[in-house]
Design an enzyme around this catalytic site. Structure first.
Site, mmCIF file in Angstrom:
data_model
loop_
_atom_site.group_PDB
_atom_site.id
_atom_site.type_symbol
_atom_site.label_atom_id
_atom_site.label_comp_id
_atom_site.label_asym_id
_atom_site.label_seq_id
_atom_site.Cartn_x
_atom_site.Cartn_y
_atom_site.Cartn_z
ATOM 1 N N ASP A 1 0.823 -1.212 0.000
ATOM 2 C CA ASP A 1 0.000 0.000 0.000
ATOM 3 C C ASP A 1 0.858 1.263 0.000
ATOM 4 O O ASP A 1 2.011 1.259 0.430
ATOM 5 C CB ASP A 1 -0.902 0.045 1.240
ATOM 6 C CG ASP A 1 -2.134 -0.836 1.083
ATOM 7 O OD1 ASP A 1 -2.215 -1.560 0.072
ATOM 8 O OD2 ASP A 1 -2.995 -0.807 1.985
ATOM 9 N N HIS B 1 3.868 -2.383 3.245
ATOM 10 C CA HIS B 1 3.866 -1.003 2.746
ATOM 11 C C HIS B 1 5.188 -0.709 2.043
ATOM 12 O O HIS B 1 6.247 -1.040 2.568
ATOM 13 C CB HIS B 1 3.675 0.005 3.888
ATOM 14 C CG HIS B 1 2.332 -0.069 4.541
ATOM 15 N ND1 HIS B 1 2.032 -1.003 5.518
ATOM 16 C CD2 HIS B 1 1.204 0.664 4.354
ATOM 17 C CE1 HIS B 1 0.789 -0.841 5.916
ATOM 18 N NE2 HIS B 1 0.257 0.163 5.228
#
Length: 736
Positions: free
Chosen positions: A103, A255
């Site tokens: 993400d 991430h």
């Protein structure tokens, strides 16, 4: 015999009217171009701010809500939510399978390292990207797709969509799709909401968003396992928390952006090796869906099945967005450097003005100071006039009260309102009226100089009034044989309006503090047209007042410097002038001043390489004028632009405090200038509003002038509308 025009026949326009019409026709496009340049700069700043920060704050706005509207099979289902046929359906990741997801990217530091690791281990992943980051780093996204990874949307600005309007939700998705189309030539059907986790966390607010996007064909992706690498708990913890239990398949969250991700980079190879040792395989979200739905796989559901080729308007609009962002990415840092330079220059100018103005005041006002023997001989006062019927009587009456012997020469430049008749009808002694066909202000002044009877000539505007002692004070510096010209202290007479008060502050703070500074540095660039005195021989040696520029006062002043004459400022010689009373007239006046100054500087550019007095002015005066009157003011709007930018996108309080600090410095300079000129401080109450409104207009005027100069435009001497309110029988304002 006088002939009259026949009825129905229109009067032919005069040369002045024709010139004014042409000038107006030429200036309108340049005003539009100047405004377009400002609009373009503002748009670039807004785009960059929108890319870098969510307007309104980047945090989850809700604290929790019920889930009564969410179907139970969704809450208890797998991490992949589809709405095929309008029916909400969840899909789980097959056992012993990892759908590796990332993400918040792409990030120029961490994402390339992630891609390198994935390529080394031949592992595909699904990246849920932010549109703002995609637009800023399109090459990284193109590498993702080329490497075989899958792309999903994570909104454009990382905003929590739960409380957003339907229009805002659609805008976030559409902008991200455009960025993706411009970067990689694709769009996608995958979506992951910011701040989402597992499906059991869906509530009534977020469910509405998923339904809305499901109807548009989006597949919403959640997680089974969260590495929580954003906490930076350590490599071993990241690997442990990302590992599914009991051989179950999982959508796993990492991430590749949004903070310092060195632990993620270190943990990722260890995690891949560990999961492969456990018999796991890696795939994308579409790959996981294809394994669970053979029909979809047969229909072409592969590792990048969510991708769609971008075509038509979407593709071109996406490329335009990426190009615009590239411009913003280059422009904003450049402007930041410019802001630093401008800030240092502005503060340096303030400091220099304060120091030199104080020194000038103390030097010129000490008891023993003198220019030499008192100048008592008569002088010639030249008043060029064009349609000055409202003001000419006040001007001449003020001169008639002079304590110094003078002759007054009124040069009527083809007035059509009876200005010359009014001047003659006053019956004042020592007044001569010279009538000439309209030829412009420089020609009128030259006519007056040729007709002058004395060696010192004082020049003033037809809308200005002198105090009784003004001429005597103005000519005293000529006791020094090296002085060729003297600048007087011009005051705004009609200062009781908002526009007048703004100009009053500007005259006292800007013009007169500047003149004190330039006087000590011996590079005074301009003798004001409202009040100035010259040696007649110096003016004639310089060729008279030139028509080459719109700023004949600046032109002649620089010419005198180059000829070796000294130009000084006499603060005690005060003149009261009628400043423009409307924004339109103010624009017209300042436009002419700015453009004329640029013309004069360009005309005398060779002084930079000259020797002697000309070279001294060229290497001292010209750079100071260019820096302080053109370059710094042109870029000074950066301060205001970045202030607004910072207030909206960065830190409102810090930006406001910085702006107030700059205002405080300006107030300090203005207060000192008012003290030197013995002006009333109450006008400084208008200064904050002046900074917010008046200064912005001056910026636009200067930009307009620069555009005109660059496009080769020309202007003529412009006539401003006057009221004659300065110098009424009550006397000049401020004179006791």
């Amino acid at each position: 015999m006088t002939t009259t025009p026949s009825r129905g026949r229109r009067r032919a326009p005069t040369r002045i009217e024709r010139a004014a019409g042409k000038a107006a026709a030429l200036q309108k496009p340049r005003v539009i171009l100047a405004l377009l340049l400002l609009l373009a700069l503002t748009s670039v700043m807004l785009l960059d701010g929108y890319l870098r920060a969510e307007v309104g704050g980047d945090q989850r706005v809700r604290t929790g809500a019920g889930a009564g509207d969410v179907p139970d099979d969704v809450l208890d289902g797998g991490p992949i939510l589809t709405f095929r046929g309008g029916q909400a359906t969840t899909v789980s990741v097959p056992d012993k399978t990892i759908a590796l997801t990332f993400d918040d990217g792409p990030d120029p530091t961490w994402t390339p390292q992630v891609l390198e690791i994935l390529e080394e281990y031949d592992v595909p992943a699904t990246f849920f990207v932010l549109g703002s980051m995609v637009a800023r780093h399109p090459d990284i996204v193109a590498d993702m797709v080329e490497q075989g990874n899958e792309i999903g949307l994570h909104t454009f600005t990382h905003v929590d969509l739960s409380y957003q309007s339907e229009a805002r939700v659609n805008r976030e998705m559409q902008q991200t799709q455009l960025a993706l189309a411009g970067a990689a030539g694709i769009t996608t059907t995958l979506f992951r909401a910011p701040y989402s986790s597992k499906t059991d966390a869906i509530d009534n607010y977020s469910w509405q968003v998923y339904e809305q996007l499901g109807e548009q064909g989006y597949t919403s992706v959640f997680i089974d396992t969260d590495s929580e690498d954003w906490k930076r708990p350590g490599v071993s913890k990241i690997v442990e928390w990302a590992t599914p239990e009991d051989g179950e398949g999982a959508s796993v969250l990492f991430h590749d952006a949004g903070g310092e991700r060195s632990q993620t980079i270190e943990a990722l190879p260890k995690y891949i090796e560990k999961m492969r040792a456990k018999g796991y395989t890696f795939t994308t979200v579409s790959g996981a869906m294809g394994q669970q739905a053979p029909g979809a796989a047969a229909a072409g559901a592969g590792s990048q099945a969510a991708h769609r080729p971008a075509t038509g308007a979407t593709l071109y609009e996406g490329r335009a967005l990426v190009a615009a962002v590239a411009v913003a990415e280059w422009t904003v840092p450049t402007l930041s450097v410019g802001l630093a330079v401008v800030g240092v220059a502005v503060l340096g100018r303030f400091g220099m003005m304060l120091i030199l103005a104080r020194r000038h005041h103390r030097q010129r006002n000490r008891r023993r100071f003198g220019w030499g023997p008192p100048v008592t001989g008569p002088v010639s006062v030249i008043v060029p006039a064009y349609n000055e019927k409202e003001c000419i009587a006040n001007t001449l009456n003020s001169l008639a009260a002079s304590t110094h012997p003078i002759e007054i020469i009124v040069v009527d430049d083809g007035s059509t309102d009876g200005t010359a008749d009014i001047a003659e009808s006053l019956g004042l002694p020592n007044v001569r009226v010279i009538r000439q066909a309209n030829a412009g202000k420089p020609a009128a002044l030259n006519n007056g100089v040729r007709s002058a009877s004395y060696d010192i000539v004082v020049m003033m505007d037809g809308d200005t009034v002198f105090e009784p002692d003004t001429v005597r004070q103005l000519v005293q510096p000529f006791a020094d044989p090296g002085v060729g010209a003297v600048a007087g202290n011009a005051k705004v007479g009609n200062r009781n309006t908002v526009i007048g008060a703004w100009q009053h502050i500007e005259y006292v703070m800007g013009f007169n503090l500047d003149r004190r500074m330039y006087d000590l540095l011996r590079c005074m660039p301009t003798i004001p047209g409202a009040i100035g005195a010259f040696r007649r021989e110096a003016v004639l040696q310089a060729g008279g007042m030139s028509e080459d520029t719109l700023a004949e006062d600046t032109d002649i002043t620089i010419a005198l410097h180059r000829a070796g004459w000294r130009v000084v400022y006499q603060e005690h010689a005060r003149a009261w002038t009628e400043a423009p009373g409307s924004l339109k007239q103010l624009w017209s006046q300042r436009y002419r001043w700015s453009y004329g100054t640029m013309q004069a500087l360009w005309k005398h550019r060779k002084a930079l390489t000259d020797k002697g007095p000309s070279g001294r002015f060229g290497r001292v005066g010209l750079p100071l004028v260019v820096i302080f009157q053109i370059v710094t003011p042109v870029f000074a709007p950066l301060i205001d632009v970045f202030t607004v930018y910072s207030m909206v996108f960065v830190d409102f309080r810090a930006a406001l405090l910085a702006w107030l600090a700059v205002l405080g410095v300006q107030l300090l300079c203005a207060a000192y200038a008012f003290r030197l000129d013995r002006e009333k401080y109450r006008y400084l109450l208008m200064m904050p509003l002046q900074q917010l409104a008046y200064r912005q207009m001056m910026y636009l005027v200067l930009i307009h002038s620069c555009v005109t100069a660059l496009t080769g435009g020309r202007l003529r001497w412009q006539k401003l509308k006057r009221t004659g309110e300065v110098g009424t029988p009550a006397g000049p304002p401020g004179v006791s």
